[in-house]
Design a protein around this motif. Structure first.
Motif, PDB file in Angstrom:
ATOM      1  N   PHE A   1       2.037  -4.633   5.142  1.00  0.00           N
ATOM      2  CA  PHE A   1       0.928  -3.915   5.683  1.00  0.00           C
ATOM      3  C   PHE A   1       1.174  -2.384   6.167  1.00  0.00           C
ATOM      4  O   PHE A   1       2.338  -1.948   5.806  1.00  0.00           O
ATOM      5  CB  PHE A   1       0.263  -4.430   7.162  1.00  0.00           C
ATOM      6  CG  PHE A   1      -0.006  -5.839   6.994  1.00  0.00           C
ATOM      7  CD1 PHE A   1      -1.109  -6.510   6.636  1.00  0.00           C
ATOM      8  CD2 PHE A   1       1.144  -6.802   7.199  1.00  0.00           C
ATOM      9  CE1 PHE A   1      -1.247  -7.728   6.414  1.00  0.00           C
ATOM     10  CE2 PHE A   1       0.661  -8.336   7.136  1.00  0.00           C
ATOM     11  CZ  PHE A   1      -0.608  -8.671   6.881  1.00  0.00           C
TER      12      PHE A   1
ATOM     13  N   TYR B   1       0.488  -2.455   0.755  1.00  0.00           N
ATOM     14  CA  TYR B   1      -1.056  -1.974   1.015  1.00  0.00           C
ATOM     15  C   TYR B   1      -2.055  -2.696   0.190  1.00  0.00           C
ATOM     16  O   TYR B   1      -3.310  -2.049   0.296  1.00  0.00           O
ATOM     17  CB  TYR B   1      -1.105  -0.348   0.679  1.00  0.00           C
ATOM     18  CG  TYR B   1      -1.676   0.202   1.954  1.00  0.00           C
ATOM     19  CD1 TYR B   1      -3.060   0.077   2.127  1.00  0.00           C
ATOM     20  CD2 TYR B   1      -0.856   1.149   2.683  1.00  0.00           C
ATOM     21  CE1 TYR B   1      -3.792   0.835   3.553  1.00  0.00           C
ATOM     22  CE2 TYR B   1      -1.568   2.039   3.745  1.00  0.00           C
ATOM     23  CZ  TYR B   1      -3.100   1.606   4.209  1.00  0.00           C
ATOM     24  OH  TYR B   1      -3.479   2.080   5.215  1.00  0.00           O
ATOM     25  N   GLY B   2      -1.629  -3.475  -0.639  1.00  0.00           N
ATOM     26  CA  GLY B   2      -2.772  -4.372  -1.511  1.00  0.00           C
ATOM     27  C   GLY B   2      -3.242  -5.530  -0.771  1.00  0.00           C
ATOM     28  O   GLY B   2      -3.163  -5.939   0.365  1.00  0.00           O
ATOM     29  N   TYR B   3      -4.276  -5.830  -1.428  1.00  0.00           N
ATOM     30  CA  TYR B   3      -5.203  -7.263  -1.027  1.00  0.00           C
ATOM     31  C   TYR B   3      -4.170  -8.221  -0.879  1.00  0.00           C
ATOM     32  O   TYR B   3      -3.424  -8.849  -1.647  1.00  0.00           O
ATOM     33  CB  TYR B   3      -6.120  -7.411  -1.965  1.00  0.00           C
ATOM     34  CG  TYR B   3      -7.270  -8.486  -1.525  1.00  0.00           C
ATOM     35  CD1 TYR B   3      -7.981  -8.563  -0.389  1.00  0.00           C
ATOM     36  CD2 TYR B   3      -6.869  -9.677  -2.160  1.00  0.00           C
ATOM     37  CE1 TYR B   3      -8.552  -9.563  -0.082  1.00  0.00           C
ATOM     38  CE2 TYR B   3      -7.888 -10.863  -2.003  1.00  0.00           C
ATOM     39  CZ  TYR B   3      -8.786 -10.750  -0.790  1.00  0.00           C
ATOM     40  OH  TYR B   3      -9.366 -11.893  -0.439  1.00  0.00           O
ATOM     41  N   ASN B   4      -4.252  -8.965   0.265  1.00  0.00           N
ATOM     42  CA  ASN B   4      -3.410 -10.257   0.705  1.00  0.00           C
ATOM     43  C   ASN B   4      -2.029  -9.961   0.772  1.00  0.00           C
ATOM     44  O   ASN B   4      -1.211 -11.164   0.579  1.00  0.00           O
ATOM     45  CB  ASN B   4      -3.813 -11.321  -0.350  1.00  0.00           C
ATOM     46  CG  ASN B   4      -4.663 -12.306   0.196  1.00  0.00           C
ATOM     47  OD1 ASN B   4      -4.936 -12.279   1.423  1.00  0.00           O
ATOM     48  ND2 ASN B   4      -5.276 -13.374  -0.616  1.00  0.00           N
ATOM     49  N   SER B   5      -1.601  -8.666   0.741  1.00  0.00           N
ATOM     50  CA  SER B   5      -0.186  -8.545   0.824  1.00  0.00           C
ATOM     51  C   SER B   5       0.191  -9.041   2.263  1.00  0.00           C
ATOM     52  O   SER B   5      -0.318  -8.590   3.353  1.00  0.00           O
ATOM     53  CB  SER B   5       0.026  -6.985   0.187  1.00  0.00           C
ATOM     54  OG  SER B   5       1.457  -6.633   0.555  1.00  0.00           O
ATOM     55  N   ARG B   6       1.534  -9.145   2.201  1.00  0.00           N
ATOM     56  CA  ARG B   6       2.144  -9.295   3.517  1.00  0.00           C
ATOM     57  C   ARG B   6       3.001  -7.750   3.944  1.00  0.00           C
ATOM     58  O   ARG B   6       3.428  -7.984   5.171  1.00  0.00           O
ATOM     59  CB  ARG B   6       3.327 -10.477   3.570  1.00  0.00           C
ATOM     60  CG  ARG B   6       2.820 -11.639   3.235  1.00  0.00           C
ATOM     61  CD  ARG B   6       4.252 -12.536   3.537  1.00  0.00           C
ATOM     62  NE  ARG B   6       5.326 -12.237   2.637  1.00  0.00           N
ATOM     63  CZ  ARG B   6       6.196 -13.028   2.492  1.00  0.00           C
ATOM     64  NH1 ARG B   6       6.321 -14.151   3.328  1.00  0.00           N
ATOM     65  NH2 ARG B   6       7.383 -12.900   1.492  1.00  0.00           N
TER      66      ARG B   6
ATOM     67  N   THR C   1       3.343  -4.945  -4.010  1.00  0.00           N
ATOM     68  CA  THR C   1       2.248  -5.398  -3.526  1.00  0.00           C
ATOM     69  C   THR C   1       1.766  -4.585  -2.302  1.00  0.00           C
ATOM     70  O   THR C   1       0.696  -4.689  -1.471  1.00  0.00           O
ATOM     71  CB  THR C   1       2.281  -6.648  -2.895  1.00  0.00           C
ATOM     72  OG1 THR C   1       2.944  -6.925  -1.716  1.00  0.00           O
ATOM     73  CG2 THR C   1       2.820  -7.670  -3.895  1.00  0.00           C
TER      74      THR C   1
ATOM     75  N   SER D   1       0.390   2.678  -4.222  1.00  0.00           N
ATOM     76  CA  SER D   1      -0.797   2.529  -3.353  1.00  0.00           C
ATOM     77  C   SER D   1      -1.648   3.708  -3.269  1.00  0.00           C
ATOM     78  O   SER D   1      -2.599   3.345  -2.984  1.00  0.00           O
ATOM     79  CB  SER D   1      -0.126   2.137  -1.912  1.00  0.00           C
ATOM     80  OG  SER D   1       0.619   3.593  -1.251  1.00  0.00           O
TER      81      SER D   1
END
Length: 268
Positions: free
Chosen positions: A89, A82-87, A80, A23
């Protein structure tokens, strides 16, 4: 079991490092200060109905590898972070499987946890409610409302662990608003108070065992002395480490200090 837990904690720490290697941003230091406490609470003598609330929501990167380990999320999903559309957060969210309440708006988690403890008391549940609180979070008034409520209701099924690393988002805690004397304040509010090394698994186990055994007839407040960024020499205990992450060749230093190869930083 202690030796097994130590190995597990090491495995979880490496997963935390992998999250941030990919990330390149987030609250790495906060995750490394509470991983031992979370590991003991999730994997040692854990009852099915026990509830664990991470009030310091910015430490949630420590929770994601645990959720993968217990099957709440797939291990592949760690990639995923910290990625876009990740769960997954930056802060704890109820949208992530295994997390009951969104935290990060400081002071909310302990209030939610105290309510759960009251519900368990009314239902005569044998299980316990655990909450991990940040020391900068103690500057929030709602924390003290929860402290008063839990003591007044005699919630002896409720234990709060203070991740006392001495550093908040922008500076050392004592430079922003002094919170000492912590022990005397919580005792004055009607809590049983213990002090431990928050990175020592045996110490955490001992305080949890005593709590489960009914050693106290009050809510329990544990001052767990920790180090923000624990294990990374150029981040640990630095006043500006809240969002500090290794860059470029600094990852080589991290690998040396954790005795891993650079190839092991890839999530598999």
């Amino acid at each position: 079991m202690e030796g097994t837990l130590e190995l597990l904690v090491r495995e979880l720490k490496l997963d935390i490092l992998r999250l941030f290697y990919h990330s390149r941003t987030g609250h790495l230091a906060s995750a490394l200060s509470c991983i031992e406490m979370l590991s003991v609470l999730y994997f040692w003598k854990h009852l099915e109905k026990d509830r664990i609330i991470l009030s310091k929501g910015h430490g949630t990167a420590a929770l994601y590898p645990i959720l993968a380990k217990i099957g709440e999320i797939h291990r592949e999903e760690l990639k995923t972070f910290y990625g876009y559309n990740s769960r997954l957060f930056a802060l704890a969210s109820h949208k992530t499987p295994g997390i009951e309440v969104s935290t990060g708006s400081l002071g909310q988690g302990i209030c939610f946890a105290s309510g759960l403890a009251k519900a368990y008391q009314l239902d005569e549940e044998e299980a316990k409610i655990f909450c991990i609180l940040g020391d900068g979070e103690m500057q929030e008034g709602s924390v003290w409302e929860a402290a008063m409520f839990a003591a007044a209701q005699k919630l002896d099924n409720f234990a709060v662990f203070l991740d006392h690393n001495g550093i908040q988002a922008s500076e050392r805690v004592q430079a922003i608003t002094k919170i000492e004397p912590i022990r005397k304040k919580w005792e004055a509010f009607g809590w049983q108070v213990e002090e431990i090394d928050g990175h020592d698994i045996a110490s955490i186990q001992k305080v949890v065992q005593d709590f489960r055994g009914g050693a106290h007839r009050k809510p329990l407040f544990v001052i767990a002395r920790t180090h923000k960024g624990h294990g990374i020499s150029f981040i640990e205990d630095q006043a500006d480490c809240h969002m500090r992450n290794p860059k470029n060749e600094e990852w080589e230093t991290v690998c040396r200090e954790f005795h891993i190869s650079p190839e092991e930083l890839n999530i598999s």
